[in-house]
Design an enzyme around this catalytic site. Structure first.
Site, mmCIF file in Angstrom:
data_model
loop_
_atom_site.group_PDB
_atom_site.id
_atom_site.type_symbol
_atom_site.label_atom_id
_atom_site.label_comp_id
_atom_site.label_asym_id
_atom_site.label_seq_id
_atom_site.Cartn_x
_atom_site.Cartn_y
_atom_site.Cartn_z
ATOM 1 N N HIS A 70 -9.266 8.492 -14.934
ATOM 2 C CA HIS A 70 -10.014 8.071 -13.748
ATOM 3 C C HIS A 70 -11.274 8.925 -13.585
ATOM 4 O O HIS A 70 -12.361 8.398 -13.329
ATOM 5 C CB HIS A 70 -9.114 8.171 -12.513
ATOM 6 C CG HIS A 70 -9.719 7.631 -11.271
ATOM 7 N ND1 HIS A 70 -10.089 8.437 -10.225
ATOM 8 C CD2 HIS A 70 -10.023 6.359 -10.893
ATOM 9 C CE1 HIS A 70 -10.591 7.686 -9.256
ATOM 10 N NE2 HIS A 70 -10.563 6.420 -9.634
ATOM 11 N N ASP A 121 -10.859 2.430 -10.234
ATOM 12 C CA ASP A 121 -9.798 2.649 -9.247
ATOM 13 C C ASP A 121 -8.593 1.752 -9.514
ATOM 14 O O ASP A 121 -7.441 2.191 -9.432
ATOM 15 C CB ASP A 121 -10.324 2.415 -7.831
ATOM 16 C CG ASP A 121 -11.287 3.503 -7.364
ATOM 17 O OD1 ASP A 121 -11.477 4.504 -8.091
ATOM 18 O OD2 ASP A 121 -11.855 3.343 -6.265
#
Length: 148
Positions: A70, A121
C-alpha cells in the site's frame, strides 16, 4: 475519550503526512467493508514494520506486506502527472467507491489520480481481509525488528 484522542492523533498524523483526514477515513471504511467487525485504526495502526506512518526493513508477515505494498502504491501515485498534489487530487478531495456486501468497487467517474489511489486502498483492504492477524506484531519494537 480514548477514541477521541486517537481520532485527533490520527487526523494530525494524516495531515502531517500529506494525506487528508478524509482519505484516511475512506480507507478505514473500505477495510470495514471487507472486514465488517474490525476496528481498522486500533488494529492496523502500528502493526508490524509498515502499518501506520512510515515503514522500513522487512515486513514481519503477510499483513505487514499488505501495508508495504500500500505504501509503495501511494509512492507510485505521487509519480503520476495527475497526482502532483495541486488542487484536484484524492489527498484533498475524496474518491468515489461503493461497498456491496464485502465487494469494493472504485467508481469509473473518478479522475486518474483518484482512481489510482482508490485502487491502492481497495487492493490493500482486500489484502488485509485475506491476511492473518498476529497480535504479537501489534506495537512491534520497530527499532529492533524493522531496520533495513
Amino acid at each position: 475519550m480514548k477514541l477521541l484522542v486517537l481520532a485527533v492523533l490520527l487526523t494530525v498524523a494524516a495531515a502531517d503526512s500529506g494525506i487528508s483526514p478524509r482519505a484516511v477515513w475512506q480507507f478505514r471504511k473500505m477495510i470495514k467493508c471487507v472486514i465488517p467487525g474490525s476496528d481498522p485504526f486500533l488494529e492496523y495502526n502500528n502493526y508490524g514494520c509498515y502499518c501506520g506512518l512510515g515503514g522500513s526493513g522487512t515486513p514481519v508477515d503477510e499483513l505487514d506486506k499488505c501495508c508495504q505494498t500500500h505504501d509503495n502504491c501511494y509512492d507510485q501515485a505521487k509519480k503520476l502527472d495527475s497526482c502532483k498534489f495541486l488542487l484536484d487530487n484524492p489527498y484533498t478531495h475524496t474518491y468515489s467507491y461503493s461497498c456491496s456486501g464485502s465487494a469494493i468497487t472504485c467508481s469509473s467517474k473518478n479522475k486518474e489520480c483518484e482512481a489510482f489511489i482508490c485502487n491502492c486502498d481497495r487492493n490493500a483492504a482486500i489484502c488485509f481481509s485475506k491476511a492473518p492477524y498476529n497480535k504479537a506484531h501489534k506495537n512491534l519494537d520497530t527499532k529492533k525488528y524493522c531496520q533495513s
